[in-house]
Design a protein around this motif. Structure first.
Motif, PDB file in Angstrom:
ATOM      1  N   ALA A 177      39.092 105.509  99.613  1.00  0.00           N
ATOM      2  CA  ALA A 177      39.350 106.838 100.148  1.00  0.00           C
ATOM      3  C   ALA A 177      39.580 108.058  99.130  1.00  0.00           C
ATOM      4  O   ALA A 177      39.405 107.694  97.892  1.00  0.00           O
ATOM      5  CB  ALA A 177      40.760 106.597 100.837  1.00  0.00           C
ATOM      6  N   THR A 178      39.932 109.370  99.738  1.00  0.00           N
ATOM      7  CA  THR A 178      40.408 110.298  99.039  1.00  0.00           C
ATOM      8  C   THR A 178      39.721 110.665  97.739  1.00  0.00           C
ATOM      9  O   THR A 178      40.610 111.000  96.815  1.00  0.00           O
ATOM     10  CB  THR A 178      42.056 110.447  98.699  1.00  0.00           C
ATOM     11  OG1 THR A 178      42.543 109.082  98.501  1.00  0.00           O
ATOM     12  CG2 THR A 178      42.667 110.603 100.082  1.00  0.00           C
ATOM     13  N   ASP A 183      34.302 106.796  97.309  1.00  0.00           N
ATOM     14  CA  ASP A 183      34.176 107.890  97.995  1.00  0.00           C
ATOM     15  C   ASP A 183      33.244 108.807  97.297  1.00  0.00           C
ATOM     16  O   ASP A 183      32.385 109.351  98.142  1.00  0.00           O
ATOM     17  CB  ASP A 183      35.502 108.426  98.028  1.00  0.00           C
ATOM     18  CG  ASP A 183      35.694 109.216  99.496  1.00  0.00           C
ATOM     19  OD1 ASP A 183      35.020 108.761 100.520  1.00  0.00           O
ATOM     20  OD2 ASP A 183      36.785 110.003  99.716  1.00  0.00           O
ATOM     21  N   SER A 229      38.409 107.694 104.055  1.00  0.00           N
ATOM     22  CA  SER A 229      38.919 108.894 104.692  1.00  0.00           C
ATOM     23  C   SER A 229      38.040 109.791 104.834  1.00  0.00           C
ATOM     24  O   SER A 229      37.882 110.670 104.241  1.00  0.00           O
ATOM     25  CB  SER A 229      39.992 109.456 103.657  1.00  0.00           C
ATOM     26  OG  SER A 229      39.435 109.447 102.459  1.00  0.00           O
ATOM     27  N   ASN A 232      38.621 113.545 105.311  1.00  0.00           N
ATOM     28  CA  ASN A 232      39.594 114.318 104.497  1.00  0.00           C
ATOM     29  C   ASN A 232      38.653 114.983 103.271  1.00  0.00           C
ATOM     30  O   ASN A 232      37.694 114.554 103.061  1.00  0.00           O
ATOM     31  CB  ASN A 232      40.458 113.269 103.767  1.00  0.00           C
ATOM     32  CG  ASN A 232      41.545 112.989 104.698  1.00  0.00           C
ATOM     33  OD1 ASN A 232      41.449 112.108 105.456  1.00  0.00           O
ATOM     34  ND2 ASN A 232      42.776 113.804 104.662  1.00  0.00           N
ATOM     35  N   PHE A 234      40.095 116.035 100.259  1.00  0.00           N
ATOM     36  CA  PHE A 234      41.028 115.931  99.006  1.00  0.00           C
ATOM     37  C   PHE A 234      39.912 115.764  97.936  1.00  0.00           C
ATOM     38  O   PHE A 234      39.062 114.764  97.964  1.00  0.00           O
ATOM     39  CB  PHE A 234      41.811 114.822  99.162  1.00  0.00           C
ATOM     40  CG  PHE A 234      42.940 114.759  98.028  1.00  0.00           C
ATOM     41  CD1 PHE A 234      43.643 115.898  97.271  1.00  0.00           C
ATOM     42  CD2 PHE A 234      43.091 113.350  97.254  1.00  0.00           C
ATOM     43  CE1 PHE A 234      44.239 115.866  96.486  1.00  0.00           C
ATOM     44  CE2 PHE A 234      43.821 113.349  96.145  1.00  0.00           C
ATOM     45  CZ  PHE A 234      44.580 114.535  95.728  1.00  0.00           C
ATOM     46  N   GLN A 235      40.091 116.350  96.751  1.00  0.00           N
ATOM     47  CA  GLN A 235      39.426 116.381  95.332  1.00  0.00           C
ATOM     48  C   GLN A 235      37.786 116.636  95.996  1.00  0.00           C
ATOM     49  O   GLN A 235      36.981 115.713  95.400  1.00  0.00           O
ATOM     50  CB  GLN A 235      39.466 114.609  94.869  1.00  0.00           C
ATOM     51  CG  GLN A 235      40.785 114.680  94.550  1.00  0.00           C
ATOM     52  CD  GLN A 235      41.147 113.267  93.748  1.00  0.00           C
ATOM     53  OE1 GLN A 235      41.646 113.685  92.626  1.00  0.00           O
ATOM     54  NE2 GLN A 235      40.989 112.128  94.047  1.00  0.00           N
ATOM     55  N   VAL A 266      42.374 106.663 107.114  1.00  0.00           N
ATOM     56  CA  VAL A 266      43.207 107.920 106.740  1.00  0.00           C
ATOM     57  C   VAL A 266      43.085 108.972 108.002  1.00  0.00           C
ATOM     58  O   VAL A 266      41.781 109.408 108.192  1.00  0.00           O
ATOM     59  CB  VAL A 266      43.182 108.605 105.501  1.00  0.00           C
ATOM     60  CG1 VAL A 266      44.275 109.812 105.477  1.00  0.00           C
ATOM     61  CG2 VAL A 266      43.387 107.476 104.215  1.00  0.00           C
ATOM     62  N   GLY A 271      44.699 116.196 105.473  1.00  0.00           N
ATOM     63  CA  GLY A 271      43.830 116.785 104.288  1.00  0.00           C
ATOM     64  C   GLY A 271      44.569 117.539 103.373  1.00  0.00           C
ATOM     65  O   GLY A 271      44.406 117.821 102.279  1.00  0.00           O
ATOM     66  N   ASN A 274      49.279 117.401  99.911  1.00  0.00           N
ATOM     67  CA  ASN A 274      49.813 117.790  98.722  1.00  0.00           C
ATOM     68  C   ASN A 274      51.006 118.683  98.953  1.00  0.00           C
ATOM     69  O   ASN A 274      51.747 119.214  98.238  1.00  0.00           O
ATOM     70  CB  ASN A 274      49.217 118.009  97.492  1.00  0.00           C
ATOM     71  CG  ASN A 274      48.533 116.940  97.018  1.00  0.00           C
ATOM     72  OD1 ASN A 274      49.283 115.739  97.023  1.00  0.00           O
ATOM     73  ND2 ASN A 274      47.266 116.836  96.447  1.00  0.00           N
ATOM     74  N   GLY A 304      48.653 108.120 107.624  1.00  0.00           N
ATOM     75  CA  GLY A 304      48.657 109.509 107.254  1.00  0.00           C
ATOM     76  C   GLY A 304      49.186 110.436 108.361  1.00  0.00           C
ATOM     77  O   GLY A 304      48.689 110.681 109.479  1.00  0.00           O
TER      78      GLY A 304
END
Ligand SMILES: Cc1cc2nc3c(=O)[nH]c(=O)nc-3n(C[C@H](O)[C@H](O)[C@H](O)COP(=O)(O)O)c2cc1C
Length: 370
Positions: A177-178, A183, A229, A232, A234-235, A266, A271, A274, A304
């Motif tokens: 994930a993430t 990923d 995920s 999402n 993220f990153q 997730v 998303g 943070n 999540g």
């Protein structure tokens, strides 16, 4: 929440019988020692959160010295690390808890200052994350793995999985994930390879599917699980066709490994996880995990954004039978399962002590008392 909610119904997971469906989500807390060995603080943390027939998933655990080097994250490639984890696992088992280890490789989300000999982080392709790393520098452009390096990487996961079993873990969850390396292989915007690991959905899915094959062969598919995920970002993760891409992965897993311990997805609304208050405002996303749920006949964990919505958790579990993983709220409520069962208020988590430090904000949250 009613104590008759599906959250409190037993379910079989791998070879184990769970007594409830409230799962502790994997959370990196950076309290291992400088050799990535779990400390007594870590033992105390999981022991506090273990429940009879309840599943805990550990923080991301580095699979090898080159998996990303995150300081004070635990690892699973040395005997010392295995022995450190053994104390954690034994403490959880003593309370009749069940515990999976999350296997982690950061890929391009690492930085050369964290890596042995300051080598460059690796990824599917030489594409950097836009933005700053934990040292406040621009993320580096990673080195794209050579085709002939991929079997070793897969072997590193299988070795770490075997070490997890040696430490006594009930199974492992691959961190897919993430925005970490799995990923990075799957998403269309971070993988522009032209070999058999890039391009089509089938090719981008090859890495996680081969990983599952190798880990399942090493420890058994009923002790193997994976987290994804797809919705999402993220990153910098972005896939052009998430429902088709992860749908294909699930179809393949269903035909090749129908008795995986579980899949863990997730929810799209995290998303912005943070940002302290972003979760609530993101709750009304139109995207949904339902198409993935519909494909999987085995155990499905949804996580999540349930942290301060136990009612939503009960609603989802009641209507789908899913297990629900809780992240931040488990940090500040060691007795979360009993609080949810009895409708007791939840303590707010402490953001400054999430990553690194000592006992404060980690093991000093009390159980509920009236
Ligand atoms: C401090 C912290 C560390 C995390 N570390 C990990 C991790 O190691 N692996 C992972 O898959 N997710 C990690 N996550 C994400 C959580 O598992 C979870 O998906 C997220 O916190 C959202 O769930 P929540 O709303 O219940 O907190 C982390 C989250 C937090 C807050």
């Amino acid at each position: 929440m009613s104590s008759t909610s599906a959250l409190f119904r037993p379910i079989k997971l791998g070879a184990k019988q769970l007594k409830h469906r409230i799962v502790m989500a994997p959370m990196t807390r950076l309290r291992a020692d400088k050799n990535h060995v779990p400390t007594d603080l870590i033992r105390e943390h999981y022991e506090q959160r273990a429940t009879d027939g309840g599943l805990l998933i550990t923080e991301g655990t580095l699979i090898s010295p080159y998996a990303g080097g995150m300081a004070n994250a635990p690892g699973l490639w040395t005997e010392e690390q295995v022995n450190g984890w053994k104390l954690v696992v034994d403490a959880v088992h003593k309370k009749n808890g069940i515990i999976y280890n999350q296997l982690w490789h950061l890929g391009r989300a690492s930085s050369s200052f964290l890596m042995p000999d300051n080598v460059k982080p690796v990824s599917a392709s030489a594409i950097a994350i836009q933005g700053k790393n934990m040292a406040g520098q621009d993320y580096e452009v990673p080195r794209a793995l050579e085709l002939d390096e991929i079997p070793q990487l897969i072997q590193d996961y299988a070795n770490a999985a075997k070490n997890a079993i040696k430490a006594g873990f009930d199974g492992v969850e691959l961190h897919g994930a993430t925005g970490y390396i799995i990923d990075q292989f799957v998403n269309s915007n971070s993988n522009v390879r032209t070999d058999k690991y890039g391009g089509s959905i089938e090719n981008r899915a090859r890495f996680p599917l081969e990983l599952i094959d190798a880990v399942a062969e090493a420890i058994g598919s009923e002790k193997t699980a994976i987290r994804f995920s797809p919705l999402n970002h993220f990153q910098d993760m972005n896939d052009e066709t998430p429902y088709e891409t992860w749908g294909y992965i699930l179809d393949q897993l269903k035909s090749k490994h129908p008795n995986l311990a579980y899949v863990h997805f997730v929810e799209p609304r995290v998303g912005l996880m943070n940002e302290d208050n972003a979760l609530d405002s993101a709750l009304d996303t139109k995207e949904s995990l339902d198409p993935f749920r519909a494909k999987w006949d085995g155990v499905f964990i949804s996580g999540g954004g349930y942290t301060y919505s136990p009612e939503l958790a009960a609603k989802v579990s009641d209507s789908t039978g899913n297990l629900i993983s809780f992240g931040r709220t488990f940090t500040s409520n060691p007795d979360l399962v009993e609080r949810l069962r009895n409708g007791h208020p939840l303590a707010k988590y402490d953001r400054p002590t999430l990553y690194g430090g000592d006992r404060k904000g980690y093991n000093d949250f009390p159980n509920y008392s009236a």
